[in-house]
Structure formats: structure tokens, C-alpha cells
Design a protein around this motif. Structure first.
Motif, short mmCIF file in Angstrom:
data_model
loop_
_atom_site.label_atom_id
_atom_site.label_comp_id
_atom_site.label_asym_id
_atom_site.label_seq_id
_atom_site.Cartn_x
_atom_site.Cartn_y
_atom_site.Cartn_z
N GLY A 195 57.40 50.23 44.13
CA GLY A 195 57.96 51.00 43.02
C GLY A 195 59.39 50.67 42.66
N GLU A 196 59.73 51.14 41.45
CA GLU A 196 61.04 50.86 40.87
C GLU A 196 62.19 51.39 41.74
N SER A 197 62.03 52.60 42.29
CA SER A 197 63.12 53.18 43.10
C SER A 197 63.40 52.29 44.29
N ASN A 198 62.32 51.82 44.93
CA ASN A 198 62.51 50.96 46.10
C ASN A 198 63.04 49.58 45.71
N ALA A 199 62.66 49.12 44.53
CA ALA A 199 63.16 47.82 44.06
C ALA A 199 64.69 47.86 44.03
N TRP A 200 65.23 48.95 43.49
CA TRP A 200 66.69 49.07 43.40
C TRP A 200 67.33 49.28 44.75
N LYS A 201 66.61 49.98 45.65
CA LYS A 201 67.13 50.15 47.02
C LYS A 201 67.30 48.78 47.68
N TYR A 202 66.28 47.96 47.55
CA TYR A 202 66.32 46.63 48.18
C TYR A 202 67.40 45.76 47.53
N LEU A 203 67.46 45.79 46.20
CA LEU A 203 68.44 44.94 45.52
C LEU A 203 69.86 45.40 45.87
N ASN A 204 70.09 46.71 45.87
CA ASN A 204 71.42 47.23 46.21
C ASN A 204 71.81 46.90 47.64
N SER A 205 70.84 47.02 48.54
CA SER A 205 71.21 46.75 49.94
C SER A 205 71.49 45.26 50.11
N PHE A 206 70.86 44.42 49.29
CA PHE A 206 71.15 42.98 49.37
C PHE A 206 72.57 42.71 48.90
N THR A 207 72.94 43.22 47.74
CA THR A 207 74.27 42.90 47.20
C THR A 207 75.38 43.64 47.97
N ASN A 208 75.07 44.85 48.44
CA ASN A 208 76.11 45.60 49.16
C ASN A 208 76.36 45.07 50.55
N GLU A 209 75.29 44.62 51.21
CA GLU A 209 75.45 44.32 52.64
C GLU A 209 74.65 43.11 53.11
N ARG A 210 73.32 43.16 52.91
CA ARG A 210 72.45 42.21 53.59
C ARG A 210 72.63 40.76 53.17
N GLY A 211 73.10 40.56 51.91
CA GLY A 211 73.02 39.23 51.31
C GLY A 211 74.14 38.26 51.63
N LYS A 212 75.14 38.70 52.39
CA LYS A 212 76.32 37.83 52.53
C LYS A 212 76.01 36.52 53.26
N ASP A 213 75.00 36.55 54.13
CA ASP A 213 74.65 35.31 54.87
C ASP A 213 73.35 34.70 54.35
N TYR A 214 73.02 35.04 53.12
CA TYR A 214 71.75 34.59 52.52
C TYR A 214 71.50 33.09 52.72
N HIS A 215 72.48 32.29 52.31
CA HIS A 215 72.31 30.83 52.34
C HIS A 215 72.22 30.29 53.77
N ARG A 216 72.88 30.96 54.71
CA ARG A 216 72.93 30.47 56.09
C ARG A 216 71.63 30.77 56.84
N LEU A 217 71.01 31.91 56.50
CA LEU A 217 69.86 32.36 57.28
C LEU A 217 68.53 32.23 56.56
N ILE A 218 68.57 31.65 55.36
CA ILE A 218 67.38 31.67 54.49
C ILE A 218 66.12 31.07 55.13
N ALA A 261 76.35 32.63 48.60
CA ALA A 261 75.10 33.34 48.85
C ALA A 261 74.48 33.82 47.53
N PHE A 262 75.28 34.44 46.70
CA PHE A 262 74.74 35.04 45.47
C PHE A 262 74.31 33.97 44.48
N ASN A 263 75.04 32.85 44.43
CA ASN A 263 74.60 31.78 43.54
C ASN A 263 73.27 31.20 44.03
N GLY A 264 73.10 31.23 45.35
CA GLY A 264 71.84 30.74 45.92
C GLY A 264 70.65 31.55 45.42
N ILE A 265 70.79 32.84 45.43
CA ILE A 265 69.66 33.67 44.99
C ILE A 265 69.50 33.58 43.45
N LEU A 266 70.64 33.45 42.76
CA LEU A 266 70.54 33.35 41.28
C LEU A 266 69.77 32.09 40.89
#
Ligand SMILES: Cc1cc2nc3c(=O)[nH]c(=O)nc-3n(C[C@H](O)[C@H](O)[C@H](O)COP(=O)(O)OP(=O)(O)OC[C@H]3O[C@@H](n4cnc5c(N)ncnc54)[C@H](O)[C@@H]3O)c2cc1C
Length: 485
Positions: A195-218, A261-266
Motif C-alpha cells: 500500500g501507499e502508506s507503506n510505500a512512503w514509509k519505505y521511501l522516507n526511511s531510505f532517504t532519512n537513514e537507510r540509503g546512505k550506504d546504498y552504493h557500497r552495500l548494493i 548513493a542517491f544518484n545510484g538509485i536515481l
């Protein structure tokens, strides 16, 4: 008596309340409208579909209904094939217009859409199908596509507004049967919440916290479970749009700190559309090799290999861990997806069609437009991409060095020490005894010798590339699917 006109918004892979062009159009028309979702028996019986997909959709609908409950609006659910449902609605209601997003789906949904289109047209009902996520319809090549994609992504999002629903529920004879309702309701907790509510929860947690090592741990099978975006099911079923995701990530206050990290996901969000665009142009890639020349390549069926691969019993610990993990949770990362396909099609020498529906069923984020082109790319049947063969031992040593992920999913190997976790067949009886394992190890020996199977596979697939039929097809593929200016 002539009934008052109504409009219909037909939801498909776009179950969200915001950035939604069909819902906006229905509101703007100013006449009453219903929002419908169809659980279509013909589609549900197709081998690409599994209960987890349907459950995700159903729970997305419940979330949508909760969001719009203040407006007395709910999605009207029907269990019926689309043509027959619309036939009923046309006969029993006065439908003025239908709105939906375009679907870049499999042949079956394409044929279904054509049939609905003809039905509506013959009844003078206009069906507006809006562009989905930057995917263009009716293009013959990729000239100008990239530029247009960026234009689309930078346009304003639609801030949908809703008027209160004043009509009685839509009358129809296709309510969910109790059997299907039970199947849909029982959504296991081990899958990502829908659902939409969870979609935003996941996206927010990625940008707020989880995503900083995206490229390193992908590529790490374990760590990527938290460091990756994990927004794929929400994009696949349309709980958020690509534009919403792109603009959220680009405009986020953490963007300047996490640029790499963020450019990687973009970049990958663009790939998402790039792959679906291929499929939009040619949905036969569900069943036929992208490069038809590869239809001539023989891969004799070995049922026991396919069975072992599906069950996670190939004897290659990382492959087996991935196959069991995806069955249980619906997600593994990109590299692991590529690796399991590589093992099936190259090392085990099996046709890609022996496994493509199995993974489609297991991926919670099953998106035909990405799944089939990606699967075929890893299987080497596009004839245009570099063929990568993944060695599961090397992958395991590099990305799950201590075997933590393996041990999580292959309990038979829990006592195996790190030095043997990637190649447990190398343990002698004495090694086992020293590690409190009673021989023999309760785990299969590898199905093939990787050095030998890799050599054979490389010779086979690269050799076939020189075939006249493959070369001829290559020209068509490059013209249709790659940028020429
Ligand atoms: C054989 C195979 C089958 C696949 N089938 C699917 C599928 O059915 N549905 C699906 O969404 N992805 C598929 N992928 C692509 C990729 O593995 C997943 O998109 C990704 O693992 C989803 O996790 P995430 O949201 O955390 O991704 P992130 O890495 O956080 O990326 C964000 C988004 O970008 C898109 N994306 C990421 N990688 C790719 C890629 N390589 N190609 C296209 N889009 C990408 C996805 O929409 C993803 O949600 C497949 C890959 C392979 C090798």
C-alpha cells in the motif's frame, strides 16, 4: 428510464491516491464516478501470477480505501474478466467515460485491453489511457526518449483532490467469492507490507537513514536488504509513481550529503522505465527470445536440475540461500537475481523459460516490463549485451564472506566453518568431526563442476553469437531499443 451518466476509473498497476491522472480527470469531469479494480480469473490463472501478488494488490486497495474513507470513496472490487465486467456495466449503467493508466503488460493484458477498447468504442464510450511513469506508447525507436523522460520526471506531480461520494455502491453481480477473499486476506507478515502508506514509509526511511550506504552495500545479499531502496513492489503495483520517487530523492535534504548513493538509485529509477519501454514495444519477450536467433540454441531439458534450482538444492550455498530466501520473503537484490539466472541458464544449461515464471511468482515486485528483459539479458538471449556469467563461489566469497546470509537460509550448513562455507563439499570427514558435524553432511553435492560447466557455457553462448540469425536480429534490436541520437 435513462439513468444518470457515470464515469469509471479503472485501476490496474496504479493503486494510489496521489499523482494519479485518471482520478484527477474523473474529478474534473464533474459527474459522479466509480473507482473499480478487477480480479480477473483469466489473468489470475496465468502462470506469471501468484497469491503474493494478488494479496499485495488487495491490501493496497484496503489502504487506498482507508485513505479516502473521509470522502466515502472505496474501490469497487469485482472478480470477473474485464470484457465481461464492462459488458455488464455498459448494459446496466449509463457509462459516459472510462479513465485508466496505460498498461505495459504481457500479451494477455494487451489483448484484453484491445477487446475492452473495441467494446467501449462500439458503445460510444471514450476510454482515456494516461501515460504511466514516462513510458511512451507507439514509438518505433528510442530517438529522443531519454530527453523526454527527464522532461516527464521534472513536471509537477498531481495533487489529487476528492469530492465526497454521494452514490450508492456500484451494483454488479461480481463480488469476491469467499474463497478468493480468504486467499487475499491471509497476507503473510514475512512479505513487505502493501500500500501507499507503506510505500512512503519505505521511501522516507531510505532517504532519512537507510540509503546512505546504498552504493557500497548494493550487492551484499544480507546488508542490501536494509540499504537498498526496497521500493520495488510499491513501484510495480503503482503505490507510488516513478516521478514521486525521483522528485522525493532529488529534493531531499540529505541529497547533498549522500550524492553518490542517491544518484545510484536515481539512475536505476530511469532503468526501471528503460526496461519497461522495451517491453511496451515488444511484449512477446515474455515467451520468445529477444534475439530470435537464440531460439535455435538447444538446451536439453534436465528436469532434476530445474527442480533442484527451484528448491534451493543445487549444492551451491549462495544460490540455494537466494532461492530459499526469495521463496520466503519475495526479495533478493539485483546481483543475486542475476546470479541465480546465470546458474540456471549457463552452468546448468537450461532454457530461460524453465525458470522465468518461477521467479516471477516469487518476486513480490514482479513487473513484466523489467522481469522478462532482465531475465533474458542474464540468460544471454538478447545477443546485444555483454554476457556475464556469475561464479557463485566467487560471489559468495566477495559478498557473503562469513556466510551469514547462507547460514540464515540453509540451516544444514549452520555448523560449517567459514573456510568451507562457500565450498562445503571440500570438507573431509575429519574436518566435519572437528566441527561437531556428524558425517555425511546433510547437503547436496554441487550439480556441476563450475570450471567445466563455465567453459562449456561460454563456448556455447559466444559461439552462437556468430550465427547468421543472431547477427540479423541484432540490427533490429539495436534500432528499436537503443538510442540513435
Ligand atoms: C532476472 C531479474 C529479474 C528482475 N525482475 C524484476 C522485477 O520483476 N521487478 C523489478 O522491479 N525489478 C526486477 N529486477 C531488477 C532489480 O533486481 C530490482 O528492481 C531491485 O532488486 C529491487 O529492489 P530495490 O527496490 O531495493 O532496488 P533499488 O536498488 O533500491 O532501486 C530502486 C528502483 O530502481 C529500479 N531498478 C533497480 N535496479 C534495476 C534494474 N537492474 N533494472 C531495472 N530497474 C531497476 C526498481 O524499480 C527499484 O525498485 C530484476 C533483475 C533481474 C536480474
Amino acid at each position: 428510464m435513462v439513468k444518470d451518466p457515470i464515469n469509471i476509473v479503472w485501476l490496474k498497476r496504479d493503486i494510489r491516491t496521489l499523482d494519479h491522472a485518471p482520478l484527477q480527470a474523473a474529478e474534473q469531469r464533474g459527474i459522479p464516478y466509480y473507482i473499480i479494480y478487477l480480479f480477473e480469473p483469466e489473468l489470475m490463472a496465468h502462470p506469471d501470477t501468484s497469491d503474493r501478488h494478488l494479496q499485495f494488490v488487495y491490501h493496497s486497495i484496503l489502504d487506498f480505501n482507508r485513505k479516502l474513507s473521509g470522502f466515502n470513496r472505496t474501490i469497487e472490487i469485482m472478480e470477473e474478466d474485464a470484457t465481461s465486467a464492462f459488458e455488464y456495466l455498459i448494459t446496466n449503467h449509463n457509462i459516459s467515460e472510462v479513465f485508466s493508466h496505460r498498461e505495459s503488460g504481457i500479451q494477455l493484458t494487451w489483448e484484453r485491453d484491445k477487446s475492452v477498447y473495441n467494446l467501449l468504442k462500439s458503445n460510444n464510450i471514450h476510454w482515456t489511457q494516461f501515460k504511466r511513469d514516462g513510458i511512451e506508447r507507439g514509438i518505433k525507436d528510442r530517438d529522443g526518449w531519454d530527453k523526454q523522460w527527464y522532461v516527464t520526471m521534472s513536471q509537477s506531480q498531481i495533487h489529487n483532490t476528492y469530492s465526497p461520494q454521494e452514490l450508492a455502491p456500484l451494483a454488479h453481480p461480481f463480488p469476491l467469492t469467499s474463497t478468493l477473499k480468504k486467499r487475499l486476506s491471509d497476507y503473510p507478515k514475512k512479505f513487505q507490507p502493501a500500500g501507499e502508506s507503506n510505500a512512503w514509509k519505505y521511501l522516507n526511511s531510505f532517504t532519512n537513514e537507510r540509503g546512505k550506504d546504498y552504493h557500497r552495500l548494493i550487492s551484499k545479499p544480507l546488508e542490501s536488504r536494509t540499504s537498498c531502496g526496497r521500493i520495488s513492489p510499491y513501484l510495480a503495483w503503482g503505490n507510488i509513481s516513478i516521478k514521486q520517487a525521483v522528485q522525493h530523492i532529488k529534493g531531499h535534504e540529505n541529497y547533498p550529503h549522500n550524492k553518490r548513493a542517491f544518484n545510484g538509485i536515481l539512475t536505476r529509477l530511469k532503468w526501471h522505465c528503460h526496461f519497461i519501454q522495451k517491453f511496451e514495444v515488444e511484449c512477446s519477450y515474455e515467451t520468445i527470445c529477444i534475439n530470435r536467433g537464440y531460439e535455435l540454441l538447444e538446451r536439453p531439458l534436465n528436469e532434476s536440475f530445474v527442480k533442484a534450482w527451484k528448491a534451493g538444492k543445487t549444492g551451491f550455498p549462495l544460490v540455494d540461500a537466494c532461492m530459499r530466501c526469495v521463496a520466503q520473503t519475495g526479495w533478493i537484490n539485483f546481483r543475486m537475481r542475476a546470479m541465480v539466472v546465470s546458474i540456471l541458464c549457463h552452468h546448468l544449461d537450461q532454457d530461460w523459460r524453465t525458470g522465468v515464471y518461477h521467479l516471477a511468482n516469487h518476486f513480490l515486485d514482479y513487473e513484466p516490463g523489467i522481469h522478462y528483459p532482465q531475465f533474458q539479458m542474464q540468460a544471454g538471449t538478447t545477443g546485444v549485451n555483454t554476457i556475464r556469467m556469475y561464479n557463485p563461489i566467487k560471489q559468495s566469497q566477495e559478498h557473503d564472506y562469513e556466510g551469514k546470509f547462507i547460514k540464515m537460509w540453509v540451516p544444514e550448513l549452520r555448523e560449517v566453518p567459514t573456510e568451507f562455507i562457500h565450498e562445503p563439499w571440500k570438507m573431509t570427514e575429519m574436518d566435519m568431526t572437528f566441527n561437531n558435524i556428524t558425517p555425511p553432511l546433510d547437503y547436496p553435492k554441487p550439480l556441476v563442476d563450475l570450471t567445466e560447466s563455465g567453459k562449456k557455457a561460454r563456448a556455447k553462448i559466444w559461439g552462437h553469437r556468430k550465427h547468421q540469425a543472431v547477427k540479423a536480429e541484432k540490427k533490429r534490436i539495436v534500432k528499436t531499443h537503443t538510442r540513435n541520437n
